[in-house]
Design an enzyme around this catalytic site. Structure first.
Site, PDB file in Angstrom:
ATOM      1  N   LYS A   1      49.763  39.806  45.262  1.00 15.00           N
ATOM      2  CA  LYS A   1      50.286  40.162  43.977  1.00 15.00           C
ATOM      3  C   LYS A   1      49.907  41.824  43.543  1.00 15.00           C
ATOM      4  O   LYS A   1      50.755  42.139  42.946  1.00 15.00           O
ATOM      5  CB  LYS A   1      49.325  39.279  43.036  1.00 15.00           C
ATOM      6  N   SER A   2      48.847  42.203  44.083  1.00 11.18           N
ATOM      7  CA  SER A   2      48.454  43.395  43.657  1.00 11.18           C
ATOM      8  C   SER A   2      49.403  44.380  44.076  1.00 11.18           C
ATOM      9  O   SER A   2      49.818  45.439  43.770  1.00 11.18           O
ATOM     10  CB  SER A   2      46.956  43.949  44.251  1.00 11.18           C
TER      11      SER A   2
ATOM     12  N   GLY B   1      46.845  41.428  33.725  1.00 13.36           N
ATOM     13  CA  GLY B   1      45.969  42.542  33.460  1.00 13.36           C
ATOM     14  C   GLY B   1      46.565  43.905  34.048  1.00 13.36           C
ATOM     15  O   GLY B   1      46.473  44.940  33.706  1.00 13.36           O
TER      16      GLY B   1
ATOM     17  N   ARG C   1      41.451  41.034  26.409  1.00 14.36           N
ATOM     18  CA  ARG C   1      40.917  41.605  27.681  1.00 14.36           C
ATOM     19  C   ARG C   1      40.603  43.208  27.201  1.00 14.36           C
ATOM     20  O   ARG C   1      41.333  43.754  26.536  1.00 14.36           O
ATOM     21  CB  ARG C   1      41.878  41.400  28.898  1.00 14.36           C
TER      22      ARG C   1
ATOM     23  N   SER D   1      36.540  48.776  39.211  1.00 21.84           N
ATOM     24  CA  SER D   1      37.671  48.197  38.797  1.00 21.84           C
ATOM     25  C   SER D   1      38.998  48.995  39.550  1.00 21.84           C
ATOM     26  O   SER D   1      39.027  50.431  39.162  1.00 21.84           O
ATOM     27  CB  SER D   1      37.843  48.302  37.258  1.00 21.84           C
TER      28      SER D   1
ATOM     29  N   GLN E   1      41.734  48.492  38.650  1.00 26.67           N
ATOM     30  CA  GLN E   1      43.023  48.792  37.669  1.00 26.67           C
ATOM     31  C   GLN E   1      42.665  49.894  36.911  1.00 26.67           C
ATOM     32  O   GLN E   1      43.618  50.624  36.748  1.00 26.67           O
ATOM     33  CB  GLN E   1      43.079  47.506  36.802  1.00 26.67           C
TER      34      GLN E   1
ATOM     35  N   ASP F   1      38.319  38.028  42.915  1.00 21.70           N
ATOM     36  CA  ASP F   1      39.224  36.879  42.353  1.00 21.70           C
ATOM     37  C   ASP F   1      38.780  35.646  42.855  1.00 21.70           C
ATOM     38  O   ASP F   1      39.471  34.760  42.578  1.00 21.70           O
ATOM     39  CB  ASP F   1      40.639  37.353  42.530  1.00 21.70           C
TER      40      ASP F   1
ATOM     41  N   ARG G   1      35.174  33.461  33.408  1.00 19.94           N
ATOM     42  CA  ARG G   1      35.271  32.856  34.731  1.00 19.94           C
ATOM     43  C   ARG G   1      34.017  32.164  34.959  1.00 19.94           C
ATOM     44  O   ARG G   1      33.863  31.291  35.976  1.00 19.94           O
ATOM     45  CB  ARG G   1      36.126  33.237  35.807  1.00 19.94           C
TER      46      ARG G   1
ATOM     47  N   ARG H   1      43.576  31.061  38.738  1.00 17.37           N
ATOM     48  CA  ARG H   1      42.924  30.514  39.645  1.00 17.37           C
ATOM     49  C   ARG H   1      41.855  29.373  39.042  1.00 17.37           C
ATOM     50  O   ARG H   1      41.459  28.598  40.205  1.00 17.37           O
ATOM     51  CB  ARG H   1      41.944  31.735  39.876  1.00 17.37           C
TER      52      ARG H   1
END
Ligand code: S3P
Length: 428
Positions: free
Chosen positions: A22-23, A94, A122, A167, A169, A315, A346, A388
């Site tokens: 995905k990333s 995100g 978020r 992070s 991101q 994750d 989570r 997830r």
């Protein structure tokens, strides 16, 4: 519609190719849109999150064609992007939301970014703060903490920035903004996080300087050149198949072409420490490192997980918590407070749902403590709209006595569209 699963001593056998990473898939679309020319992508993840990224760049005039898992991106370069006439809808993603902010901040136009109800909760200040230091003009609810975010593109200047949270991101949003900023941007990360952005920057012809101490330097004003990207299978998706094979009886599952970038393989370190029986056969690749993984049913033991390992498996923690319920002894997961600001909280969600099924699991501020092994039983389990969590519940169902009902299983399509079919295909 809810998904109802009942299994009777299932055993998993066979081979599957998990969907693309995905990333890396998100980044391939973004880099292909920035670069002038035609970028081609193989093994792309056709998950809802990556489709959101495609839809955002199409709204800015980038031509993106999908043919199965192959994608071609035809762009006149970042300078050719058009002001989007509609809100850029990032869905549940995100990565799309945060990375794109770095690009939009240095654009020549106005744009508005918003996603679903989970995205609206978020934290965005973590990217807005460094981007504002670079001169970005971004507004949003609570001074930019929450979407919708309105961005007036402007000329940015380089900064030196030490990441306050581990992070990828945040790191990536700054590096993408740095491409068009005046001067040399320096990002310092206290703990290594996934480095797909750095790898792809070099792959598309940018020059970056990285040190072992976590210093990343990027000179502004660099042009990217269109490239070909091969996306390996996503180890974060493979994790659910790995977990299913480990905790069911008499299982042997081969997962082919799974990405094993060292910033992502914390799950393999963890299962090794827990005593898992598995093999890793490295492959020759044109892109990021990949391997075939063969996983067999294993007797696991509890371990402690924390520190630098956390960003390398962040994750996978819902799945790790599940397998820890089947391990002998105590598993402690700490330093993972970031889990509270993922697609859902989570820590609370994993503890609530696994408890319903009979697990001995307790939440802490920054993680959880699990005592195993426990016999799990059927229950009505919530996914919280979090892919997830949905997959964790489906794997838990395999070892539970009785029926497990999962609400909103459709969210699984965010990262693993055919998850239930693939899992069924391995059943003996
Ligand atoms: C991602 C980074 C991680 C991860 C997310 C994907 C990325 O988030 O949890 O699923 O592609 O850069 P953070 O940067 O918030 O840790």
């Amino acid at each position: 519609m809810a998904l109802t699963l009942t299994f009777s001593k299932p055993s998993l056998k066979g081979e599957i190719q998990v969907p693309g990473d995905k990333s890396i898939s998100h980044r391939a679309i973004m880099f292909g849109s920035i670069a002038e020319g035609t970028t081609t992508v193989e093994g792309f993840l056709l998950g809802d999150d990556c489709l959101s990224t495609i839809s955002c760049f199409r709204k800015m005039g980038v031509e993106i064609e999908l043919d199965g898992k192959s994608v071609s991106i035809r762009s006149g370069g970042e300078a050719s992007w058009k002001e989007p006439a509609e809100v850029l809808d990032t869905g549940n993603s995100g990565t799309t939301t945060r990375l794109m902010m770095g690009l939009l901040a240095s654009s020549s136009f106005h744009s508005v970014v918003a996603g679903d109800a989970s995205i609206a909760k978020r934290p965005m200040k973590r990217i807005i703060n460094p981007l504002r230091e670079m001169g970005a003009d971004i507004r949003g609810r609570q001074d930019g903490q929450f979407t919708p975010l309105a961005i007036q593109g402007t000329q940015l200047k380089a900064i030196e920035y030490t990441l306050p949270v581990a992070s990828a991101q945040v790191k990536s949003a700054i590096l993408l903004a740095a491409l068009k900023a005046e001067g040399k941007t320096v990002v310092i990360e206290p703990m290594p996080t996934r480095d797909h952005t750095e790898i792809m920057l070099e792959h598309f012809g940018a020059s970056i300087n990285r040190t072992a101490e976590g210093r990343i330097e990027l000179e502004g004003g660099q042009k990217l050149t269109a490239a070909h990207v091969e996306v390996p299978g996503d180890i974060s998706s493979a994790a659910f198949m790995i977990g299913a094979a480990l905790i069911t009886e008499k299982s042997t599952v081969k997962l082919t072409n799974v990405g094993i970038n060292p910033t992502r393989t914390g799950i393999l370190d963890v299962i090794e420490q827990m005593g898992a029986d598995f093999d890793v056969e490295e492959l020759e690749t044109a892109g990021e490192p990949a391997a075939d993984l063969t996983i067999r049913s294993s007797r696991l033991k509890g371990i402690e997980i924390g520190g630098d390992l956390i960003p390398r498996l962040i994750d996978e923690i819902p799945l790790i918590a599940l397998i820890a319920t089947q391990a002998v002894g105590r598993t402690v997961i700490k330093d993972a407070e970031e889990l509270r600001v993922k697609e859902t909280d989570r820590i609370s969600a994993v503890v609530a749902e696994l408890s319903k099924m009979g697990a001995d699991i307790a939440a802490t501020e920054d993680g959880m403590i699990i005592n195993g092994p426990s016999k799990l039983h059927g229950a009505s389990v919530k996914s919280y709209g979090d892919h997830r969590l949905g997959m964790m519940a489906a794997v838990a169902a395999m070892i539970a006595d009785g029926e497990v009902e999962i609400d909103d299983p459709d969210c699984i399509a965010v990262s693993f569209p055919n998850f239930v079919e693939e899992m069924n295909s391995l059943l003996q």
